[in-house]
Design a protein around this motif. Structure first.
Motif, PDB file in Angstrom:
ATOM      1  N   THR A  41      49.888  44.647  25.385  1.00 61.58           N
ATOM      2  CA  THR A  41      48.646  45.248  25.837  1.00 61.58           C
ATOM      3  C   THR A  41      47.501  44.949  24.882  1.00 61.58           C
ATOM      4  OG1 THR A  41      49.837  47.010  26.955  1.00 61.58           O
ATOM      5  CG2 THR A  41      47.549  47.412  26.454  1.00 61.58           C
ATOM      6  N   GLY A  42      47.781  44.888  23.586  1.00 60.76           N
ATOM      7  CA  GLY A  42      46.723  44.671  22.617  1.00 60.76           C
ATOM      8  C   GLY A  42      45.936  43.411  22.885  1.00 60.76           C
ATOM      9  N   ILE A  43      46.598  42.318  23.220  1.00 60.94           N
ATOM     10  CA  ILE A  43      45.898  41.057  23.435  1.00 60.94           C
ATOM     11  C   ILE A  43      45.674  40.782  24.909  1.00 60.94           C
ATOM     12  CG2 ILE A  43      47.961  39.578  23.483  1.00 60.94           C
ATOM     13  CD1 ILE A  43      44.570  38.850  21.747  1.00 60.94           C
ATOM     14  N   PHE A  44      46.569  41.188  25.782  1.00 67.74           N
ATOM     15  CA  PHE A  44      46.399  40.952  27.207  1.00 67.74           C
ATOM     16  C   PHE A  44      45.340  41.862  27.827  1.00 67.74           C
ATOM     17  CE2 PHE A  44      50.577  38.911  26.871  1.00 67.74           C
ATOM     18  CZ  PHE A  44      50.425  37.827  27.713  1.00 67.74           C
ATOM     19  N   VAL A  45      45.211  43.081  27.309  1.00 62.28           N
ATOM     20  CA  VAL A  45      44.333  44.069  27.926  1.00 62.28           C
ATOM     21  C   VAL A  45      43.229  44.543  26.990  1.00 62.28           C
ATOM     22  CG1 VAL A  45      44.214  46.322  29.055  1.00 62.28           C
ATOM     23  CG2 VAL A  45      46.200  44.852  29.415  1.00 62.28           C
ATOM     24  N   LEU A  46      43.575  44.913  25.766  1.00 62.47           N
ATOM     25  CA  LEU A  46      42.597  45.517  24.873  1.00 62.47           C
ATOM     26  C   LEU A  46      41.575  44.532  24.334  1.00 62.47           C
ATOM     27  CD1 LEU A  46      44.664  48.138  22.850  1.00 62.47           C
ATOM     28  CD2 LEU A  46      43.191  48.482  24.824  1.00 62.47           C
ATOM     29  N   THR A  47      41.710  43.250  24.647  1.00 64.90           N
ATOM     30  CA  THR A  47      40.671  42.289  24.284  1.00 64.90           C
ATOM     31  C   THR A  47      39.326  42.722  24.864  1.00 64.90           C
ATOM     32  OG1 THR A  47      42.268  40.483  24.201  1.00 64.90           O
ATOM     33  CG2 THR A  47      39.960  39.879  24.451  1.00 64.90           C
ATOM     34  N   ALA A 212      52.708  31.641  27.700  1.00 62.93           N
ATOM     35  CA  ALA A 212      51.467  31.955  28.405  1.00 62.93           C
ATOM     36  C   ALA A 212      50.272  31.948  27.468  1.00 62.93           C
ATOM     37  CB  ALA A 212      51.595  33.314  29.095  1.00 62.93           C
ATOM     38  N   LEU A 213      50.418  32.539  26.296  1.00 60.72           N
ATOM     39  CA  LEU A 213      49.306  32.579  25.347  1.00 60.72           C
ATOM     40  C   LEU A 213      48.999  31.195  24.785  1.00 60.72           C
ATOM     41  CD1 LEU A 213      50.050  35.894  23.415  1.00 60.72           C
ATOM     42  CD2 LEU A 213      48.396  35.501  25.231  1.00 60.72           C
ATOM     43  N   ALA A 218      45.219  26.553  24.775  1.00 61.81           N
ATOM     44  CA  ALA A 218      45.023  25.128  25.054  1.00 61.81           C
ATOM     45  C   ALA A 218      43.917  24.894  26.072  1.00 61.81           C
ATOM     46  CB  ALA A 218      46.329  24.512  25.553  1.00 61.81           C
ATOM     47  N   LEU A 219      43.720  25.814  27.009  1.00 62.74           N
ATOM     48  CA  LEU A 219      42.710  25.639  28.053  1.00 62.74           C
ATOM     49  C   LEU A 219      41.336  26.181  27.662  1.00 62.74           C
ATOM     50  CD1 LEU A 219      44.805  26.537  31.237  1.00 62.74           C
ATOM     51  CD2 LEU A 219      44.152  24.267  30.423  1.00 62.74           C
ATOM     52  N   THR A 220      41.291  27.175  26.792  1.00 62.83           N
ATOM     53  CA  THR A 220      40.010  27.803  26.465  1.00 62.83           C
ATOM     54  C   THR A 220      39.327  27.213  25.238  1.00 62.83           C
ATOM     55  OG1 THR A 220      41.182  29.555  25.256  1.00 62.83           O
ATOM     56  CG2 THR A 220      40.576  29.998  27.564  1.00 62.83           C
ATOM     57  N   ILE A 221      40.093  26.828  24.239  1.00 61.77           N
ATOM     58  CA  ILE A 221      39.474  26.289  23.014  1.00 61.77           C
ATOM     59  C   ILE A 221      38.586  25.072  23.310  1.00 61.77           C
ATOM     60  CG2 ILE A 221      39.929  25.208  20.784  1.00 61.77           C
ATOM     61  CD1 ILE A 221      40.408  28.205  20.755  1.00 61.77           C
ATOM     62  N   PRO A 222      39.013  24.131  24.162  1.00 60.14           N
ATOM     63  CA  PRO A 222      38.152  22.959  24.417  1.00 60.14           C
ATOM     64  C   PRO A 222      36.822  23.292  25.100  1.00 60.14           C
ATOM     65  CG  PRO A 222      40.429  22.489  25.035  1.00 60.14           C
ATOM     66  CD  PRO A 222      40.339  23.953  24.783  1.00 60.14           C
ATOM     67  N   LEU A 288      43.544  33.110  17.674  1.00 59.75           N
ATOM     68  CA  LEU A 288      43.307  31.978  18.562  1.00 59.75           C
ATOM     69  C   LEU A 288      42.923  32.427  19.966  1.00 59.75           C
ATOM     70  CD1 LEU A 288      46.250  29.612  17.514  1.00 59.75           C
ATOM     71  CD2 LEU A 288      43.812  29.304  17.019  1.00 59.75           C
ATOM     72  N   VAL A 289      43.613  33.416  20.484  1.00 59.52           N
ATOM     73  CA  VAL A 289      43.326  33.893  21.839  1.00 59.52           C
ATOM     74  C   VAL A 289      41.956  34.560  21.899  1.00 59.52           C
ATOM     75  CG1 VAL A 289      44.037  35.540  23.619  1.00 59.52           C
ATOM     76  CG2 VAL A 289      45.743  34.103  22.495  1.00 59.52           C
ATOM     77  N   ALA A 290      41.632  35.380  20.910  1.00 61.57           N
ATOM     78  CA  ALA A 290      40.330  36.051  20.897  1.00 61.57           C
ATOM     79  C   ALA A 290      39.200  35.028  20.823  1.00 61.57           C
ATOM     80  CB  ALA A 290      40.246  37.018  19.722  1.00 61.57           C
ATOM     81  N   ALA A 291      39.347  34.013  19.983  1.00 62.48           N
ATOM     82  CA  ALA A 291      38.321  32.979  19.877  1.00 62.48           C
ATOM     83  C   ALA A 291      38.155  32.246  21.202  1.00 62.48           C
ATOM     84  CB  ALA A 291      38.691  31.998  18.771  1.00 62.48           C
ATOM     85  N   GLY A 292      39.257  31.944  21.868  1.00 63.07           N
ATOM     86  CA  GLY A 292      39.180  31.262  23.154  1.00 63.07           C
ATOM     87  C   GLY A 292      38.480  32.095  24.211  1.00 63.07           C
ATOM     88  N   ALA A 293      38.788  33.380  24.265  1.00 57.25           N
ATOM     89  CA  ALA A 293      38.177  34.257  25.262  1.00 57.25           C
ATOM     90  C   ALA A 293      36.680  34.401  25.046  1.00 57.25           C
ATOM     91  CB  ALA A 293      38.855  35.626  25.231  1.00 57.25           C
ATOM     92  N   ILE A 294      36.283  34.623  23.808  1.00 57.94           N
ATOM     93  CA  ILE A 294      34.863  34.781  23.490  1.00 57.94           C
ATOM     94  C   ILE A 294      34.113  33.483  23.751  1.00 57.94           C
ATOM     95  CG2 ILE A 294      33.197  35.229  21.659  1.00 57.94           C
ATOM     96  CD1 ILE A 294      35.432  36.922  20.296  1.00 57.94           C
ATOM     97  N   GLY A 295      34.621  32.376  23.235  1.00 59.24           N
ATOM     98  CA  GLY A 295      33.927  31.109  23.360  1.00 59.24           C
ATOM     99  C   GLY A 295      33.818  30.606  24.782  1.00 59.24           C
ATOM    100  N   ALA A 296      34.766  30.973  25.632  1.00 57.40           N
ATOM    101  CA  ALA A 296      34.783  30.460  27.000  1.00 57.40           C
ATOM    102  C   ALA A 296      33.748  31.139  27.886  1.00 57.40           C
ATOM    103  CB  ALA A 296      36.175  30.606  27.594  1.00 57.40           C
TER     104      ALA A 296
END
Length: 543
Positions: A41-47, A212-213, A218-222, A288-296
């Motif tokens: 939940t912390g990374i899938f939801v609480l982001t 999944a993460l 891989a899809l969001t960082i670029p 890595l996931v947080a950076a991808g979500a924000i940057g995308a």
């Protein structure tokens, strides 16, 4: 009195040997259990909750929360390797600072584990409903998939201003979260079946989550854009700390590994490995996931009156998000209840977003499992010490699991998940967690002074620096929680004190002189478990 009734470490070990659980878990399984408890939940939801509090500054929030968890993990590792029994922070406090403070820690752990399991169950429900809507075109009725409407009506009944956001939540929100109830009860059933079976299922789910993460990164960082990180700290340092206090929940599962110490093979080696390895792996993924979500797609918070961010998880926030979507605007990250799948859909990977939704749908139950696993083992140990009814320490004659306390915990978690939003549940859970971590850090220092010669398979490095840092960090995050979450801990503690002085104190095994040393424990009520063939019965006969 406050430091009285200390249960010696030797007595704790003796009790565990006499009334112990079956040791089945190895170092790899413990690491997988830790990852299973942490990544969820912390990374899938609480982001989205963190983005609403801090905007892109939630990157710093993950670092702050991760640092506090890291220093706490080092303290946990020393104690867990020294005292490889069930009970986690409760057991350690009992051995160092006495029964009353141990009771308070165990009581606080209910907030961490049982309420935490409820939060994860709500997170799973959000992904399940989103998967049905976006993947299968099925709109699950909102009236039975969240409690936003119920919470909005409660606020209005208590005299809150009838703002447009609150009225919108009343209009479109639900009354109860049926999917969250379902998953909480299903996990309860799985835990009753057995620890080994639960761990095997969990290992598969952990692999799904990591895959999944990895795909998300891989899809969001670029496609990251620098402007999406500006302004980086729209709510200032207070917002960063507030987000860190909330997303601390994203890390707390690692200490559930220590509650499994009594069911671990070679715990002196495997428990520290499981604790530290799981924390390191999860921290890398989070950043890595947080950076991808924000940057995308960006992560700027929704503001309320006077430029103050709306509280994530509140009825007002639910109403604002509903108004934005109804007005034709794209749903921002801070509004999404399935944040990572939402990000992928927004950048053109709808089918992959649905696949990630499936991964969350399959994997989040492993986090519910570990939260409830930790809670039942703490309750089991407290009941074994006489502080709770002995019936709660009953072990199933076939599955060899504490089935009674598992069922009680599962039902309580289901009720909380049915009625409260994920953000509030996470904050309530954090208040209990931070108190328990604070006590563990103190226990490490006290035990270094009172019992310096005891064997320590794992020693906390620079303990007189690390442990104080853990204490300061826990206190700082606690006061950064929302006011209601801050108040939950003392109110909950007051209820616990009433139970302790009204019931537990006079029934305590330590208080009665039955402290687990074999010759002193003969009169303690035995667990209702059939004796093994050839084992002596209490009357001295062979079974």
């Amino acid at each position: 009195m406050i430091f009285g009734r200390v249960k010696s470490l030797d007595a704790i070990m003796a009790t565990a040997e006499k009334k112990g659980l079956h040791r089945t878990l190895g170092g790899f399984q413990l690491t997988m259990l830790g990852i299973g408890a942490v990544i969820g939940t912390g990374i899938f939801v609480l982001t989205s909750e963190a983005a609403q509090k801090a905007g892109p500054g939630m990157m710093l929030s993950f670092v702050v929360a991760g640092f506090v968890c890291a220093v706490a993990a080092l303290c946990y590792s020393e104690l867990a390797s020294m005292v490889p029994v069930s009970g986690s922070a409760y057991t350690y406090t009992y051995a160092v600072m006495g029964e009353l403070l141990a009771w308070m820690v165990g009581w606080a752990l209910i907030l961490e584990y049982a309420v935490g399991a409820s939060a994860v169950a709500v997170g799973w429900s959000n992904y399940a409903v989103g998967l049905l809507r976006n993947g299968l075109g099925v709109d699950f009725p909102s009236i039975i998939s969240n409690a936003d409407g119920l919470n909005a009506r409660v606020l209005l009944a208590l005299g809150s201003d009838a703002t447009p956001d609150l009225l919108k939540a009343v209009e479109v929100g639900g009354w109860i979260n049926i999917p969250a109830i379902f998953i909480a009860l299903m996990v309860t059933w799985l835990l009753v079946i057995g620890t080994t079976e639960s761990a095997r299922v969990n290992a598969v789910l952990v692999a799904i989550k990591i895959a999944a993460l990895t795909l998300f990164v891989a899809l969001t960082i670029p496609v990251m854009k620098g402007q999406n990180f500006e302004p980086f700290m729209p709510t200032g340092g207070a917002g960063v700390l507030g987000a860190a206090a909330s997303i601390f929940f994203a890390y707390v599962g690692f200490d559930a590994v220590s509650t499994a110490a009594e069911e671990t093979k070679n715990p002196q080696r495997n428990v520290p490995i499981g604790l530290i390895a799981s924390l390191l792996i999860c921290t890398i993924f989070y950043l890595l996931v947080a950076a991808g979500a924000i940057g995308a797609i960006g992560a700027q918070p929704e503001m309320g009156a006077a430029g103050v961010p709306l509280a994530p998880g509140s009825a007002e926030m639910a109403g604002r998000c509903a108004s934005l979507v109804a007005g034709g605007a794209l749903e921002p990250l801070v509004c999404s209840k399935e944040a990572l799948a939402h990000v992928l859909r927004e950048i053109g990977w709808s089918k992959v977003g649905n696949l990630l939704g499936i991964a969350a749908f399959l994997a989040l139950p492993s986090v519910v499992l570990m939260m409830m696993f930790g809670q039942t083992r703490v309750f089991f140990t407290m009941a074994r010490d006489g502080l709770l009814p002995e019936k709660l320490a009953s072990v199933h004659p076939r599955y060899r699991t504490p089935h009674v306390v598992t069922i009680v915990t599962g039902c309580a978690a289901a009720v909380a998940a049915a009625l409260l939003p994920v953000g509030k549940l996470a904050d309530y859970s954090n208040s209990g967690t931070l108190f328990a971590f604070f006590m563990v850090a103190i226990s490490v220092l006290v035990l270094r002074k009172t019992d310096p010669g005891r064997k320590r398979p794992f020693r906390t490095p620079l303990v007189w620096v690390i442990a104080p840092l853990a204490m300061v960090g826990c206190l700082g995050l606690y006061i950064s929680l929302p006011l209601t979450a801050i108040l939950v801990l003392p109110v909950w503690g007051a209820v616990g004190l009433l139970i302790y002085f009204g019931y537990s104190r006079r029934r305590s095994h330590v208080g009665r002189g039955l402290d687990g040393v074999p010759e002193l424990d003969a009169d303690a009520p035995p667990l209702p478990v059939p004796p093994l063939p050839g084992a002596p019965t209490p009357g001295g006969k062979q079974a």
